[in-house]
Design an enzyme around this catalytic site. Sequence first.
Site, PDB file in Angstrom:
ATOM      1  CG  ASP A   1      59.302  27.483  55.574  1.00  0.00           C
ATOM      2  OD1 ASP A   1      58.184  26.976  55.421  1.00  0.00           O
ATOM      3  OD2 ASP A   1      59.497  28.709  55.660  1.00  0.00           O
TER       4      ASP A   1
ATOM      5  NE  ARG B   1      57.453  33.363  52.297  1.00  0.00           N
ATOM      6  CZ  ARG B   1      57.054  34.151  53.276  1.00  0.00           C
ATOM      7  NH1 ARG B   1      56.243  35.138  53.020  1.00  0.00           N
ATOM      8  NH2 ARG B   1      57.475  33.975  54.497  1.00  0.00           N
TER       9      ARG B   1
ATOM     10  NE  ARG C   1      56.707  18.450  79.089  1.00  0.00           N
ATOM     11  CZ  ARG C   1      57.396  17.332  78.960  1.00  0.00           C
ATOM     12  NH1 ARG C   1      58.291  17.222  77.991  1.00  0.00           N
ATOM     13  NH2 ARG C   1      57.212  16.334  79.799  1.00  0.00           N
TER      14      ARG C   1
ATOM     15  CB  THR D   1      60.769  27.211  60.244  1.00  0.00           C
ATOM     16  OG1 THR D   1      60.129  27.340  58.967  1.00  0.00           O
ATOM     17  CG2 THR D   1      62.175  26.670  60.006  1.00  0.00           C
TER      18      THR D   1
ATOM     19  NE  ARG E   1      55.472  35.690  58.839  1.00  0.00           N
ATOM     20  CZ  ARG E   1      56.169  34.552  58.792  1.00  0.00           C
ATOM     21  NH1 ARG E   1      57.448  34.544  59.102  1.00  0.00           N
ATOM     22  NH2 ARG E   1      55.586  33.422  58.441  1.00  0.00           N
TER      23      ARG E   1
ATOM     24  N   GLY F   1      53.495   9.396  47.171  1.00  0.00           N
ATOM     25  CA  GLY F   1      53.491   8.634  45.919  1.00  0.00           C
ATOM     26  C   GLY F   1      53.028   9.476  44.733  1.00  0.00           C
TER      27      GLY F   1
HETATM   28  O1  F6P Z   1      57.962  30.358  57.355  1.00  0.00           O
HETATM   29  C1  F6P Z   1      56.840  29.607  57.614  1.00  0.00           C
HETATM   30  C2  F6P Z   1      55.764  29.876  56.608  1.00  0.00           C
HETATM   31  O2  F6P Z   1      54.685  29.074  56.943  1.00  0.00           O
HETATM   32  C3  F6P Z   1      56.171  29.693  55.137  1.00  0.00           C
HETATM   33  O3  F6P Z   1      56.165  28.365  54.726  1.00  0.00           O
HETATM   34  C4  F6P Z   1      55.149  30.537  54.441  1.00  0.00           C
HETATM   35  O4  F6P Z   1      55.622  30.945  53.188  1.00  0.00           O
HETATM   36  C5  F6P Z   1      54.973  31.681  55.371  1.00  0.00           C
HETATM   37  O5  F6P Z   1      55.341  31.213  56.659  1.00  0.00           O
HETATM   38  C6  F6P Z   1      53.573  32.258  55.444  1.00  0.00           C
HETATM   39  O6  F6P Z   1      53.624  33.337  56.304  1.00  0.00           O
HETATM   40  P1  F6P Z   1      52.365  34.149  56.818  1.00  0.00           P
HETATM   41  O7  F6P Z   1      51.639  33.259  57.784  1.00  0.00           O
HETATM   42  O8  F6P Z   1      52.958  35.334  57.498  1.00  0.00           O
HETATM   43  O9  F6P Z   1      51.568  34.457  55.615  1.00  0.00           O
END
Ligand code: F6P
Length: 332
Positions: A137, A181, A20, A135, A81, A195
Amino acid sequence: MKIGVLCSGGDAPGMNPCLRAIIRAGEKYGDSIIGIRHGYQGIFDEDIWGGTDEDGKDHKINPREVSGLTNRGGAFLNSSRCMRMHEEEGQKQAAEILTRHGFDALITIGGNGTLSGALALGSHWKGQIVGLPGTIDNDLLGSDYTIGFQTATQTGVEAVDKLRDTAGSHDMMFLVEVMGRHCGDLAAYIALAGGCELVATPEVKTDIEDIVRRLRRFKTMGKRSIIMVVAEGDDFGGANALLEALKKAGSPYEMRSVVLGHVQRGGTPAPGDRILATRLGCFAVDAIHQGATGVMAGELSGQLILSPFENVIVGRRSGAVQVTNLIDRISV
Ligand code: F6P
């Protein structure tokens, strides 16, 4: 300018407010912002949001079409992906398609894989490419936080709070597996905010004997319930395997494991993610107008900065180690 925008990799809460912001900031410059659906795959499929006219003109997303995206989770443009972007042939083909459509620039919103794809594409395409860290992550250098991390942390903490009720009621231990990962930031921040007594991340060796020693100490100290957050990428590969190993090693607590999984990726973006997404989205459009390319826009210590792709996708962050030390200090 004609600027393409796509979301790639795992969806992250905040990708939509980011989109947006890009569209509205671009509108002020008089740009045509074109949405490419399903990440890099959408380049190969020429999957333009809103379609392409018969005369070959790609649909420009206008500001009204992104109304109400501030609080929407997921990826409005869809994501994927895309394996073809891992191959040089695919990268060249993507470059040809972008050139044929007359794109001047591309903004990619995603994580490590998305930025690696952008870096590779840049060696075959003359257009400008600016990446944004989208992300859950938090695994990229070049930004203190990635878009989506704060929401995913909140989701994890809410789950831990609920599990704590049950752990306390039944005198038991939960091992809660969260995503990550290669990066333990999500696990460590959830554990700290929740906690929790223990955390396992990819950055710190998971030492079974040491964990059991601590659990015995907790027991003698009168702790009736324990929550341990486990990153999916810890040495044991997550909560289920770790639970079995702890059982064999003599854990003094009755244990159950819970895998949060994809529930962490969805949901209404937290205000912090919306704000970061909006700041970075506008900054990316500015950067393109100033001629930037091959860089990710991020925020470090409150400052918006651009970092070359090759600098943000290599190396490890140290956040999880620091947070783990902090959790250890107060686990008495
Ligand atoms: O990169 C984002 C993420 O959610 C990671 O934390 C996780 O390991 C991965 O994607 C899972 O990917 P998928 O949804 O392709 O299994």
